[in-house]
Structures are given as structure tokens and as C-alpha cells.
Design an enzyme around this catalytic site. Structure first.
Site, PDB file in Angstrom:
ATOM      1  N   LEU A 298     -22.083  -0.750  -1.997  1.00 34.22           N
ATOM      2  CA  LEU A 298     -23.606  -1.127  -2.271  1.00 34.22           C
ATOM      3  C   LEU A 298     -24.639  -0.107  -2.863  1.00 34.22           C
ATOM      4  CD1 LEU A 298     -22.465  -2.851   0.892  1.00 34.22           C
ATOM      5  CD2 LEU A 298     -22.728  -4.250  -1.123  1.00 34.22           C
TER       6      LEU A 298
ATOM      7  N   TYR B 280       0.709  -1.023  -0.241  1.00 36.29           N
ATOM      8  CA  TYR B 280       0.002  -0.050  -0.095  1.00 36.29           C
ATOM      9  C   TYR B 280       0.856   1.005   0.064  1.00 36.29           C
ATOM     10  CZ  TYR B 280      -3.765  -3.094   1.425  1.00 36.29           C
ATOM     11  OH  TYR B 280      -4.449  -4.261   1.813  1.00 36.29           O
TER      12      TYR B 280
END
Length: 262
Positions: A192, A39
Site C-alpha cells: 500500500l 504453500y
């Protein structure tokens, strides 16, 4: 992972804000932070140490190695034993730790027998540099193969209410008592929102993100969601999901709704 630059590359645009997010997470009771040397690469581990070292006694820093970054949004596994040993040493230095509580093989390298990769991590564990070993994006068969070399305590696979491709791995973890850390627990880049769950979330006066996280916590006792964020507001929204209180019947109907839509 979200506390990096665009493409999971380089430092975050606002480094001080990123440090504030990490500190606020600990204030809210977060006791596990998941990162990886890939990362940034490297910048995320450095940032965690900048913000939180010396660490609270109950805080677990989980990191990963074995995935290289040739460029932005590029990921190439490297499971060579010598490389993994170097990864552990460098993560220890960046995180300012004497021992990493949970070190995860970020990906199985198709060009290196997994036994060789894990034997290297076993030796590093035996040397006292790491406490526990985990895997990422693996099948039950791959976990079984790994456990013949070294004990495995956790698995990190993509999983959320709308994406249950790794249901068999979750079931295995439940049977064997292994922790299951779903990455993309709220849908990753797609999220979502706009799904069939929007109305269900509204009906229960929570956001669809909170619904997705609460569902994971309800789904299994071995579940440990690791939602990423670069925003204190979103962090607080995520944490509030643990307070969602739905009946078994309500969860059953939400589960059926999600399965029909996925």
C-alpha cells in the site's frame, strides 16, 4: 504463505527464523493461522507443526486444498474428489492433527463440477476429519451453489482498502453471517506504500500497513484479516494495527480518499 521460499516454493531461507515468527504470533495472541498444502508445497504445514505442536487449545489451524503447484509461482486447480480426500489426509499428517477445524477449497476447478468437489469434502467432514468447510475466491452465486451441498462457514477472497472487487461477496457474507478472510489484506506484492494513504497514515502516527489492517477491522464485523509476513518486526507492526483508534468521521474521510485513488 510468506514463510516459504521465493515464489512460494520450498522451505524459507531461514527456517529457524520462520519458526520464531510462528511462535511470536501465538505469544501476541494470534488464534488463527491460515495455510495451504500448496504453500511450499507442503513445507508450510510441516513448519507450523514443527514450531507449534502440541498446539494451544484455542489455536485454529485453517488450511486449504485443491490447488496444485507444478512449479514456482505456478498454480493449477484440481478439484477431483479422490484428490481432495487425499489432500485432507496428508494435511492431517503434516499438521499432526486429528481434525482440521477449517478446511477450505483453495479454488473451484473449472473442469470439475463444484458439487463433486464439495461432496467429497462433506464425506470427509462426516468422517470426522474436518470440522468446518470454507471457500476461496468465489462469488455470492458460487457460495449459494456450494451451500446446497454442505454448510459453508467462511470465504477467503482478495480484498483490501485499495482493491474491493469482491465487495459483493463481503456483503453476502455479512448478510449470511459467514466469516470473510481477505487475502492480500495489505496489498500483496504491491503493498500500500506510495498510495494516497501514506499521508493519512502519517497524520494518525501509524504506518500505511497498520492503516490498511485497521480499516479492514473497522469495515466489517465478519472480517478476519490474514496478513502474511516472514519478519517478527512486521508481525508486531501488523498486530499493533488492532489498537488504532480513529473516529467514524476519520474513517469516512480515509475511505473516500482510498476510493478516489483506486
Amino acid at each position: 504463505m510468506r514463510l516459504t521460499g521465493e515464489g512460494i516454493w520450498g522451505w524459507p531461507p531461514n527456517r529457524e527464523n520462520a519458526r520464531k515468527v510462528l511462535r511470536r504470533a501465538v505469544e501476541l495472541g494470534v488464534n488463527l493461522i491460515d495455510t495451504a498444502d500448496a504453500y511450499g508445497p507442503e513445507t508450510n504445514e510441516l513448519l507450523i507443526a514443527e514450531a507449534l505442536h502440541p498446539y494451544p487449545k484455542d489455536l485454529v489451524i485453517a488450511t486449504k486444498g485443491g490447488n496444485t503447484r507444478p512449479g514456482s509461482d505456478q498454480w493449477v486447480p484440481n478439484g477431483r474428489p479422490e484428490y481432495l480426500k487425499q489432500c485432507v489426509d496428508k494435511s492431517l499428517r503434516r499438521l499432526k492433527l486429528e481434525r482440521i477445524d477449517l478446511y477450505q477449497l483453495h479454488r473451484i476447478d473449472p473442469n470439475v463440477p463444484v458439487e463433486e468437489s464439495l461432496d467429497a469434502l462433506k464425506k470427509v467432514r462426516d468422517a470426522g476429519k474436518i470440522r468446518h468447510i470454507g471457500l476461496s475466491e468465489v462469488s455470492p452465486e458460487e457460495i449459494e451453489r456450494a451451500r446446497k451441498i454442505v454448510p459453508i462457514v467462511s470465504v477467503q477472497n482478495r480484498y483490501n482498502i485499495m482493491d474491493r472487487r469482491w465487495e459483493n461477496t463481503l456483503s453476502y457474507c455479512e448478510r449470511q453471517g459467514l466469516g470473510f478472510m481477505p487475502w492480500a489484506p495489505i496489498g500483496g506484492n504491491k503493498g500500500l506504500s506510495g498510495s494516497a494513504l501514506d499521508k493519512a497514515a502519517k497524520d494518525h502516527r501509524i504506518t500505511v500497513i497498520q492503516l490498511g489492517l485497521a480499516w479492514l477491522l473497522h469495515r466489517s464485523p465478519v472480517m478476519l484479516p490474514i496478513p502474511g509476513t516472514s519478519s517478527i518486526a512486521h508481525l508486531e507492526e501488523n498486530m499493533a494495527a488492532a489498537r488504532a483508534n480513529l473516529s467514524p468521521q476519520e474513517w469516512q474521510s480515509i475511505d473516500a480518499l482510498a476510493q478516489r485513488a483506486s
